[in-house]
Write an enzyme that holds these catalytic residues in place. Structure first.
Site, PDB file in Angstrom:
ATOM      1  CB  SER A  72      -0.961   0.007   1.186  1.00  0.00           C
ATOM      2  OG  SER A  72      -1.989  -0.900   0.935  1.00  0.00           O
ATOM      3  CB  ALA A  87       4.441  -2.385   4.042  1.00  0.00           C
ATOM      4  CB  CYS A  88       8.061  -4.162   6.769  1.00  0.00           C
ATOM      5  SG  CYS A  88       6.828  -5.022   5.822  1.00  0.00           S
ATOM      6  CG  ASN A 269       6.232  -7.105   9.026  1.00  0.00           C
ATOM      7  OD1 ASN A 269       6.336  -8.229   9.525  1.00  0.00           O
ATOM      8  ND2 ASN A 269       5.523  -6.885   7.962  1.00  0.00           N
ATOM      9  CB  CYS A 271       1.179  -8.706   9.476  1.00  0.00           C
ATOM     10  SG  CYS A 271       0.069  -7.286   9.506  1.00  0.00           S
ATOM     11  N   GLY A 272       4.119  -9.951  11.090  1.00  0.00           N
ATOM     12  CA  GLY A 272       4.971 -11.115  11.378  1.00  0.00           C
ATOM     13  C   GLY A 272       5.713 -11.717  10.208  1.00  0.00           C
ATOM     14  CD  GLU A 273       4.011  -9.440   6.668  1.00  0.00           C
ATOM     15  OE1 GLU A 273       3.590  -9.751   7.791  1.00  0.00           O
ATOM     16  OE2 GLU A 273       3.673  -8.385   6.090  1.00  0.00           O
ATOM     17  CB  THR A 419      -2.375  -9.441   0.172  1.00  0.00           C
ATOM     18  OG1 THR A 419      -3.245 -10.556   0.354  1.00  0.00           O
ATOM     19  CG2 THR A 419      -0.997  -9.931  -0.218  1.00  0.00           C
ATOM     20  N   GLY A 420      -3.908  -7.592   3.021  1.00  0.00           N
ATOM     21  CA  GLY A 420      -5.221  -7.156   3.510  1.00  0.00           C
ATOM     22  C   GLY A 420      -5.924  -6.220   2.543  1.00  0.00           C
ATOM     23  CB  THR A 421      -5.292  -2.807   1.376  1.00  0.00           C
ATOM     24  OG1 THR A 421      -5.300  -2.517   2.762  1.00  0.00           O
ATOM     25  CG2 THR A 421      -6.134  -1.788   0.640  1.00  0.00           C
TER      26      THR A 421
HETATM   27  O1  CDP Z   1      -2.348  -5.110   1.483  1.00  0.00           O
HETATM   28  P1  CDP Z   1      -1.412  -4.084   2.042  1.00  0.00           P
HETATM   29  O2  CDP Z   1      -0.243  -3.773   1.155  1.00  0.00           O
HETATM   30  O3  CDP Z   1      -2.124  -2.822   2.440  1.00  0.00           O
HETATM   31  O4  CDP Z   1      -0.787  -4.631   3.422  1.00  0.00           O
HETATM   32  P2  CDP Z   1      -0.715  -6.090   4.081  1.00  0.00           P
HETATM   33  O5  CDP Z   1      -0.118  -7.060   3.117  1.00  0.00           O
HETATM   34  O6  CDP Z   1      -2.027  -6.435   4.685  1.00  0.00           O
HETATM   35  O7  CDP Z   1       0.321  -5.854   5.253  1.00  0.00           O
HETATM   36  C1  CDP Z   1       1.703  -5.800   4.989  1.00  0.00           C
HETATM   37  C2  CDP Z   1       2.390  -4.993   6.025  1.00  0.00           C
HETATM   38  O8  CDP Z   1       1.994  -3.620   5.925  1.00  0.00           O
HETATM   39  C3  CDP Z   1       2.074  -5.345   7.455  1.00  0.00           C
HETATM   40  O9  CDP Z   1       2.765  -6.445   7.938  1.00  0.00           O
HETATM   41  C4  CDP Z   1       2.502  -4.072   8.141  1.00  0.00           C
HETATM   42  O10 CDP Z   1       3.910  -4.023   8.249  1.00  0.00           O
HETATM   43  C5  CDP Z   1       2.019  -3.017   7.195  1.00  0.00           C
HETATM   44  N1  CDP Z   1       0.657  -2.506   7.536  1.00  0.00           N
HETATM   45  C6  CDP Z   1       0.533  -1.395   8.363  1.00  0.00           C
HETATM   46  O11 CDP Z   1       1.538  -0.865   8.801  1.00  0.00           O
HETATM   47  N2  CDP Z   1      -0.694  -0.913   8.708  1.00  0.00           N
HETATM   48  C7  CDP Z   1      -1.815  -1.484   8.259  1.00  0.00           C
HETATM   49  N3  CDP Z   1      -3.001  -0.984   8.612  1.00  0.00           N
HETATM   50  C8  CDP Z   1      -1.722  -2.610   7.434  1.00  0.00           C
HETATM   51  C9  CDP Z   1      -0.467  -3.100   7.078  1.00  0.00           C
END
Ligand code: CDP
Length: 570
Positions: A72, A87-88, A269, A271-273, A419-421
């Site tokens: 994101s 992100a991390c 980070n 979410c642990g990955e 990959t939440g979003t």
């Molecule tokens: O899908 P997206 O790229 O938004 O993120 P994700 O794969 O769900 O999460 C990847 C990483 O982004 C997480 O492990 C966090 O380090 C970071 N993250 C964050 O800082 N804040 C969030 N609300 C979601 C993700």
């Protein structure tokens, strides 16, 4: 481009450029062009103008075709003034007042830009220890975590998204019992995921039902002993009742550290990955496996297409390192010295559905190893190619790659993100998770609700001539198609959802992907509300035995507010 209404809603809210009045300055295509241009720009000194343009087009097509999406912050910030693309992050916390509050400030800057931060609190002296300068007593790691949490809460209003944190405490820290139970009432530390940093010594002591030593991090001396099984049982009990803490296998993370001379992994980070050294950042990206299919009559995995996307994606992620604007000089220096990237996958369950392979089957595990093995191999190959053109990562001489004689540009190339979003944007199943339900509601971003149904199930239902709106409504409420007489048994086996799948299969799938992933794998082992504490303990032990780097469980209904809900319709 076929973005769903949900995806567009998410993009408009936080990702697309706006002016001061909140009016959109770009559409979705504009966003992908902006990102492609900014990221291709890193090749300016290696390529002619025509080559640069071709690279930009390649990046644009890969994203707009939803074959690959970067994390994101890259979508939000590339080609814009903030320019923070990772992100991390992991930040160190030293045992001084100055350092603790310096780190809080740094974390706030990272959160503002959409990044997430991981911290180890293990170096802080325990609660009640002497403070020499004042003659007072230390308040301990958990009380400082609450300060970090409050800072995150305050920043959330003005940032691009709500800040996320990981808090780790080593299992041999004197305050470990307080840490394990610190989220019990869930009110104080809401912006943190917490994980216990488990050592090999601890796992051995659990197995042998022995005591293990508790170490004061300030004096680095043993200050007592705890019974390992008793501690393990409290971790299990808390995870069972609340989904937290998770566990990470610290020694195992460090065995995979390719640059031990630069430091030790103390945290991941949020979410642990992604295990990272202090001040390291990493940018992630995910290939959409749902699209990597050929022969629609007799579908099979399109390895050639995966190979092509991997190559472009590694080039893209490596470029992101150079165009990134880092929030601190230390992070800039550290991140560029190892050049870690994390390429992973999303849409794994969707791929299995199209191939009619049940998630909980040996065949699925074998395919997981084959697909991720291929991605890891191709990603490394591309990193070698990039090294030939642009040079190896600066700390290469201090790395295990140097000993192996493999000249790579990136100290790591693969990571499986949640990959939440991204999965919402691409309209596919998230990461390597099974389908959560065949039709369900997601609560995302500031309590917005999004309804989603699985397109492959709908297709199969229409083809099998059992599709009715009424049946779909029943399925949404029930959360499974098990034992629905209208649905052929073999389809019941293929369209399994997270709760149809026993915890063992969740762990085995995580392990299958971990085997071919340089960094770690984000996965939640879902348990039914009826699962016992023994089930949770079994998951922890199996994750340890099968080579996972950590594990997170969630028992359905154990929290009032959860991100995903079965059987809820608008
Ligand atoms: O899908 P997206 O790229 O938004 O993120 P994700 O794969 O769900 O999460 C990847 C990483 O982004 C997480 O492990 C966090 O380090 C970071 N993250 C964050 O800082 N804040 C969030 N609300 C979601 C993700």
């Amino acid at each position: 481009m076929s973005l769903s209404a949900n995806a567009i809603k998410v993009l408009e809210k936080r990702y697309l450029s706006k002016n001061e009045n909140g009016q959109l300055l770009e559409d979705v295509n504009g966003m992908f062009h902006r990102v492609a241009k900014a990221v291709a720009g890193a090749d300016a000194s290696y390529a002619s103008a025509a080559e640069l343009q071709a690279l930009e087009t390649e990046f644009y097509e890969m994203m707009s075709g939803l074959e690959f999406l970067p994390n994101s912050p890259t979508l939000m910030n590339a080609g814009r003034p903030l320019g923070q693309l990772s992100a991390c992050f992991v930040l160190p916390i030293e045992d001084t007042m100055e350092d603790i509050f310096e780190t809080i400030k740094n974390a706030a800057m990272i959160h503002k830009s959409g990044g997430g931060t991981g911290f180890s609190f293990s170096r802080l002296r325990p609660k009640g220890a002497a403070v020499n300068s004042t003659g007072g007593v230390a308040s301990g790691p958990i009380s400082f975590m609450k300060v970090f949490n409050a800072a995150t809460e305050a920043v959330k209003q003005g940032g691009t998204r709500r800040g996320a944190n990981m808090g780790i405490l080593r299992v041999d820290h004197p305050d470990i019992m307080d840490f394990i139970t610190c989220k019990k009432d869930n009110a104080d530390i809401t912006n943190f995921n917490i994980s216990v940093g488990i050592t090999e010594e601890f796992m051995k002591a659990v197995e042998e039902n022995k005591e293990y030593e508790i170490i004061d991090p300030h004096y680095k001396t043993a200050v007592g002993k705890l019974n390992a099984r008793e501690v393990f049982d409290v971790i299990v009990d808390m995870a069972w009742s609340n989904g937290e803490p998770g566990i990470i296998f610290l020694d195992r993370l460090n065995q995979a550290n390719v640059t031990p001379a630069l430091g030790e992994f103390e945290s991941t980070n949020p979410c642990g990955e992604q295990p990272l050294l202090p001040y390291e950042a990493c940018n992630l990206g995910s290939i959409n496996l749902s699209l990597m299919i050929k022969n629609t009559n007799q579908p099979e995995v399109d390895f050639e297409r995966i190979g092509t996307v991997v190559k472009k994606a590694v080039h893209f992620l490596d470029n992101v390192i150079d165009v990134n604007k880092y929030p601190l000089p230390e992070i800039d220096q550290m991140t560029k010295s190892t050049r870690k990237i994390g390429l992973g996958v999303m849409g794994w369950a969707d791929l299995l559905c199209q191939l009619h392979i049940p998630y909980n089957s040996q065949q699925a595990l074998e395919l997981a190893e084959q697909v991720m093995g291929f991605i890891q191999e191709q990603a490394r190959k591309m990193s070698i190619e990039l090294a030939e053109r642009k040079g190896v990562f600066p700390q290469f001489e201090n790395s295990s790659y140097q000993q192996q004689g493999i000249r790579v540009r990136n100290a790591t190339t693969t990571t499986i993100a949640p990959t939440g979003t991204l999965s919402i944007l691409a309209g596919v199943s998230s990461g390597i998770e099974p389908l959560f339900a065949l039709s369900y509601i997601r609560n995302v971003m500031d309590n917005d609700e999004l309804i989603e149904t699985n397109p492959f199930f709908k297709q199969a239902a229409i083809k099998g001539q059992f599709y009715t709106d009424e049946l779909m409504r029943i399925i949404a409420k029930k959360g499974t198609i098990k034992e629905l007489a209208e649905i052929p048994e073999y389809l019941q086996a293929v369209f399994v959802t997270a709760h149809d799948i026993s915890p063992e299969w969740h762990v085995k799938m995580q392990a299958a992907f971990q085997k071919y992933t340089d960094n770690a794998v984000s996965k939640t082992v879902n348990l039914s509300s009826k699962a016992t504490r023994e089930d949770v303990a079994d998951v922890f032990n199996l994750a340890y035995q099968t080579g996972c780097k950590g594990v997170t469980i969630y028992r359905d209904g154990s929290r009032d507010s959860q991100v995903l809900n079965i059987g809820k319709v608008n």
